[in-house]
Design an enzyme around this catalytic site. Structure first.
Site, PDB file in Angstrom:
ATOM      1  N   TYR A 152      -9.408   5.045   7.529  1.00  0.00           N
ATOM      2  CA  TYR A 152      -9.434   5.222   8.831  1.00  0.00           C
ATOM      3  C   TYR A 152     -10.704   6.442   8.927  1.00  0.00           C
ATOM      4  O   TYR A 152     -10.361   7.306   8.536  1.00  0.00           O
ATOM      5  CB  TYR A 152      -8.277   5.778   9.573  1.00  0.00           C
ATOM      6  N   HIS A 189       0.833  -1.078  -0.037  1.00  0.00           N
ATOM      7  CA  HIS A 189      -0.034   0.216  -0.093  1.00  0.00           C
ATOM      8  C   HIS A 189       0.899   1.240   0.101  1.00  0.00           C
ATOM      9  O   HIS A 189       1.846   1.285   0.714  1.00  0.00           O
ATOM     10  CB  HIS A 189      -0.936   0.042   1.366  1.00  0.00           C
ATOM     11  N   LYS A 232       1.239  -0.500  15.080  1.00  0.00           N
ATOM     12  CA  LYS A 232       2.509  -0.369  15.245  1.00  0.00           C
ATOM     13  C   LYS A 232       2.839  -1.756  16.378  1.00  0.00           C
ATOM     14  O   LYS A 232       4.116  -2.003  16.489  1.00  0.00           O
ATOM     15  CB  LYS A 232       2.912   0.852  16.301  1.00  0.00           C
ATOM     16  N   PRO A 247      -4.392  -0.144  18.979  1.00  0.00           N
ATOM     17  CA  PRO A 247      -3.936  -0.544  17.482  1.00  0.00           C
ATOM     18  C   PRO A 247      -4.199   0.197  16.506  1.00  0.00           C
ATOM     19  O   PRO A 247      -3.587   0.182  15.231  1.00  0.00           O
ATOM     20  CB  PRO A 247      -5.018  -1.839  17.344  1.00  0.00           C
ATOM     21  N   TYR A 282       3.801   6.264   9.908  1.00  0.00           N
ATOM     22  CA  TYR A 282       3.351   5.127   9.397  1.00  0.00           C
ATOM     23  C   TYR A 282       4.110   4.210   8.818  1.00  0.00           C
ATOM     24  O   TYR A 282       3.983   2.895   9.114  1.00  0.00           O
ATOM     25  CB  TYR A 282       2.031   5.626   8.503  1.00  0.00           C
TER      26      TYR A 282
HETATM   27  C1  DHB Z   1      -5.098  -3.364  10.758  1.00  0.00           C
HETATM   28  C2  DHB Z   1      -5.057  -3.056  11.917  1.00  0.00           C
HETATM   29  C3  DHB Z   1      -4.785  -1.820  12.575  1.00  0.00           C
HETATM   30  O1  DHB Z   1      -4.815  -1.460  13.835  1.00  0.00           O
HETATM   31  C4  DHB Z   1      -4.355  -0.812  11.540  1.00  0.00           C
HETATM   32  O2  DHB Z   1      -4.187   0.474  11.884  1.00  0.00           O
HETATM   33  C5  DHB Z   1      -4.598  -1.009  10.113  1.00  0.00           C
HETATM   34  C6  DHB Z   1      -4.948  -2.298   9.784  1.00  0.00           C
HETATM   35  C7  DHB Z   1      -5.392  -4.932  10.106  1.00  0.00           C
HETATM   36  O3  DHB Z   1      -5.492  -5.578  11.013  1.00  0.00           O
HETATM   37  O4  DHB Z   1      -5.517  -4.995   8.986  1.00  0.00           O
END
Ligand code: DHB
Length: 395
Positions: free
Chosen positions: A204, A74, A300, A296, A388
């Protein structure tokens, strides 16, 4: 019964497995102890975004072939607030870096297979794991094999890569543990669905009813999350309610539609930030979730665990092969510089994108201004993109 090894590792997650591979490359022996079964380790659903250097490391270790065939690269993310959606071009903003969407359990499958092919030892389904004599030069890990036989690993160094609930951190006396904790008043409900891809990158979204995240696993399987009460019972979330929330939180009026499919996995996780700065006690070292948890948002967790053991492997190599302990002595300080930056980024993304009912109207306006600023400022976007894809190691 007892066995000798140079480094005894508790935990067959990202930290333990990457460490065992890195040590093996340096000619250092290790043994991994894990209380779950191999099947459980290889099927537990976690996050799935790898920073650019983690994928490079997998390739360097000769473990990147399946990832290169199956994973998705990505080059940007989509952010959304209220009726506004914008694209953050991660690759353009970071001078060409990308992230890879490849599920954590797939990484673990590749690393376990690689370890076993190299002749490495992993004892699954052990019980009663306990660290002993970590303040001496001969630390030990006592455990019972799956069949109940007691055993012991006699080591030069021991590493607790055994997660937040493992025995490793608790082997450090509470009185000397420096810990920092933040719990959030919300959790994530995560699903896996047999559905086609709805959008070419992750979304997001901050919606007035709460955060939502659209992610992917393959062209046929999608991963999605919705902000919920961490104490909620998954039984209160029939599929119809999950889809209704996802449509409401992710769709922008009139220009895009979320594809549905059969939900085959769902669960709720709480969100917390946690750091134990005491990452060393004698010859015991903590790595990964044993020492720190990030919420999450931003994915990270795995990346930070691998970053810890990259520092730790090099330090153990110096100590074991060259009898130099400067790097080992500096391990907590070196690792913590990166850890706190990842804590900051994960907290910032979480706070900006979630709805907190206890938030004042003033704070609510500030969050919206954060997103509005981010949508229009190349500098603000570059800072998010830099974090990121993964900060450089000297940062
Ligand atoms: C996923 C989980 C995340 O916490 C995130 O920021 C992006 C993707 C995932 O499980 O695909």
């Amino acid at each position: 019964m007892s066995q000798r090894t140079q480094v005894g590792i508790v935990g067959c997650g990202p930290a333990g497995l990457f460490l065992a591979h890195l040590l093996h490359r340096a000619g250092i022996e290790s043994v991994i102890l894990e209380n779950r079964s191999r099947e459980a380790v290889e099927s537990t659903i976690r996050a799935g975004v790898l920073e650019h250097w983690v994928t490079d490391l997998m390739r360097e270790m000769g473990l990147g072939a399946r990832m290169d065939r199956e994973a998705h690269i990505h080059s940007g993310i989509t952010l959304q607030y209220g009726p506004n959606r914008f694209h953050l071009d991660v690759t353009e903003l970071t001078g060409g870096k990308q992230v890879t969407v490849y599920a954590q359990h797939e990484v673990l499958c590749d690393l376990i297979a690689g370890r076993l092919a190299d002749g490495g030892t992993i004892h699954f389904e052990v019980t009663g794991t306990a660290f002993h004599d970590v303040e001496s030069e001969a630390p030990r890990i006592a455990f019972r094999h799956k069949d109940g036989t007691p055993d012991e690993l006699l080591c030069d160094y021991v590493v607790a890569a055994d997660g937040f609930h493992g025995p490793g951190r608790k082997a450090i006396p509470e009185a000397i543990r420096q810990e920092y904790n933040k719990t959030y008043p919300f959790g994530w409900l995560g699903i896996l669905a047999e559905a086609p891809i709805s959008w070419h990158e992750l979304i997001y979204a901050r919606h007035e009813d709460g955060f939502a995240l659209l992610s992917t696993r393959s062209p046929e399987i999608q991963r999605m999350y919705i902000q919920c009460d961490p104490a909620d019972d998954i039984a209160n979330w029939p599929d119809s309610r999950i889809w209704a929330e996802l449509h409401k939180r992710l769709e922008i009026a009139g220009n895009w539609h979320l594809s549905e499919g059969r939900i085959f996995q769902k669960g709720i996780i709480p969100l917390r930030s946690f750091v134990c700065e005491t990452m060393r006690h004698g010859r015991l070292f903590l790595a990964g979730d044993a020492a720190h948890i990030v919420p999450p948002t931003g994915a990270k967790g795995l990346n930070l665990a691998v970053a810890d053991v990259l520092v730790l492997a090099r330090a153990l190599e110096d100590a074991i092969l060259h009898h130099r302990t400067e790097r080992l002595d500096a391990y907590p300080a070196t690792a913590l510089r990166r850890i706190w930056k990842a804590e900051r980024f994960s907290w910032m993304m979480t706070t900006m994108l979630h709805v907190d009912e206890a938030e004042s109207p003033f704070e609510h306006r500030i969050r919206m201004a954060d997103l509005d600023f981010l949508s229009g400022s190349r500098n603000a976007q570059a800072a998010v993109a830099e974090n990121y894809v993964g900060l450089p190691f000297d940062a």
